[in-house]
Write a protein that holds these residues in place. Structure first.
Motif, short mmCIF file in Angstrom:
data_model
loop_
_atom_site.label_atom_id
_atom_site.label_comp_id
_atom_site.label_asym_id
_atom_site.label_seq_id
_atom_site.Cartn_x
_atom_site.Cartn_y
_atom_site.Cartn_z
N TRP A 131 -84.41 -17.73 23.37
CA TRP A 131 -83.91 -16.43 23.84
C TRP A 131 -85.05 -15.71 24.56
O TRP A 131 -86.13 -15.54 24.00
N PHE A 132 -84.78 -15.28 25.79
CA PHE A 132 -85.80 -14.66 26.64
C PHE A 132 -85.36 -13.24 26.96
O PHE A 132 -84.45 -13.02 27.74
N SER A 171 -89.26 -15.19 35.92
CA SER A 171 -88.86 -14.44 34.72
C SER A 171 -87.47 -13.83 34.87
O SER A 171 -86.69 -13.81 33.92
N TRP A 172 -87.16 -13.33 36.07
CA TRP A 172 -85.81 -12.81 36.31
C TRP A 172 -84.77 -13.88 36.01
O TRP A 172 -83.73 -13.61 35.41
N LYS A 173 -85.05 -15.12 36.44
CA LYS A 173 -84.08 -16.20 36.30
C LYS A 173 -83.98 -16.71 34.87
O LYS A 173 -82.94 -17.24 34.46
N LEU A 174 -85.07 -16.59 34.10
CA LEU A 174 -85.06 -17.07 32.72
C LEU A 174 -84.38 -16.10 31.75
O LEU A 174 -83.99 -16.50 30.66
N ALA A 175 -84.24 -14.85 32.15
CA ALA A 175 -83.79 -13.81 31.22
C ALA A 175 -82.39 -14.08 30.66
O ALA A 175 -81.43 -14.26 31.42
N VAL A 215 -81.25 -10.75 37.94
CA VAL A 215 -81.05 -11.70 36.84
C VAL A 215 -79.78 -12.52 37.10
O VAL A 215 -79.00 -12.21 38.00
N THR A 216 -79.57 -13.56 36.30
CA THR A 216 -78.39 -14.40 36.47
C THR A 216 -77.14 -13.67 35.97
O THR A 216 -77.24 -12.69 35.22
N GLU A 217 -75.99 -14.15 36.36
CA GLU A 217 -74.73 -13.48 36.00
C GLU A 217 -74.45 -13.55 34.50
O GLU A 217 -73.66 -12.76 33.97
#
Length: 202
Positions: A115-116, A130-134, A157-159
């Protein structure tokens, strides 16, 4: 591997209840790493910003302090990604412990996380990775222009990333009514509260 790469500077470590975000209410062992150069004015653990030489501990020693019944470890700071975290995550995985991180995302990510939690800060923005891992975006609200920052952050961030707004503790009475109205108009967001402070636990 250099011996220092097998060590981390531990400001404090303790078993408590996660007070924020999706896993609020979950028993969790917190590992707070020393060092941070983000310098948030509302940080409630400013003593974690600097590293003391006696804080360095081996990964094995860190693991030896975790109670046997712990299923979730939360790595926080300071800014935890200032350190190389692959070895810690590997050690946690061997014990079948979930590895969570709470970070500003402003340093190159390391480690393999279950969990990020990304808590971006205006003064030092997250790196693209980091945006993509969140898994969870948590934006602290202390004034009205923070809502614009939250909306801008949500676009990166991702959807599938969960979106949370969290009132700055010292201004919660002033900003909570604003957060409530914002979330009612923007239901993709949820409210995160520092419930551990109401419970008077670490």
């Amino acid at each position: 591997m250099d011996n220092r790469e097998k060590q981390l500077p531990i400001m404090e470590a303790f078993y408590t209840i996660q007070g924020e975000g999706k896993y609020m209410g979950t028993p969790s062992y917190f590992i707070r790493l020393a060092a941070c150069d983000v310098g948030c004015p509302f940080c409630d653990v400013k003593e974690s910003w600097e590293i003391e030489e006696n804080q360095w501990q081996s990964i094995n020693h860190i693991l030896s302090k975790i109670p046997i019944n712990v299923h979730t470890v939360v790595v926080t700071g300071g800014e935890p990604l200032m350190h190389h975290l692959d070895e810690l995550c590997k050690a946690l995985a061997k014990r079948n412990i979930r590895a969570h991180i709470e970070t500003s995302g402003s340093f190159q990510p390391s480690g393999n996380w279950d969990w990020f939690t990304l808590s971006p800060k205006k003064r030092k923005l997250p790196l693209e990775k980091s945006w993509k891992l969140a898994n969870e975006l948590k934006v602290v609200i202390s004034r009205t222009n923070d809502f614009k920052f939250a909306q801008e952050s949500a676009k990166k961030v991702t959807e599938n990333c969960l979106l949370y707004l969290q009132p700055e503790w010292d201004r919660k009475e002033q900003v909570m009514p604003l957060i409530v109205e914002f979330v009612k108009k923007n239901p993709q967001w949820k409210i995160s509260i520092q419930t551990h402070k109401y419970m008077d636990i670490p």
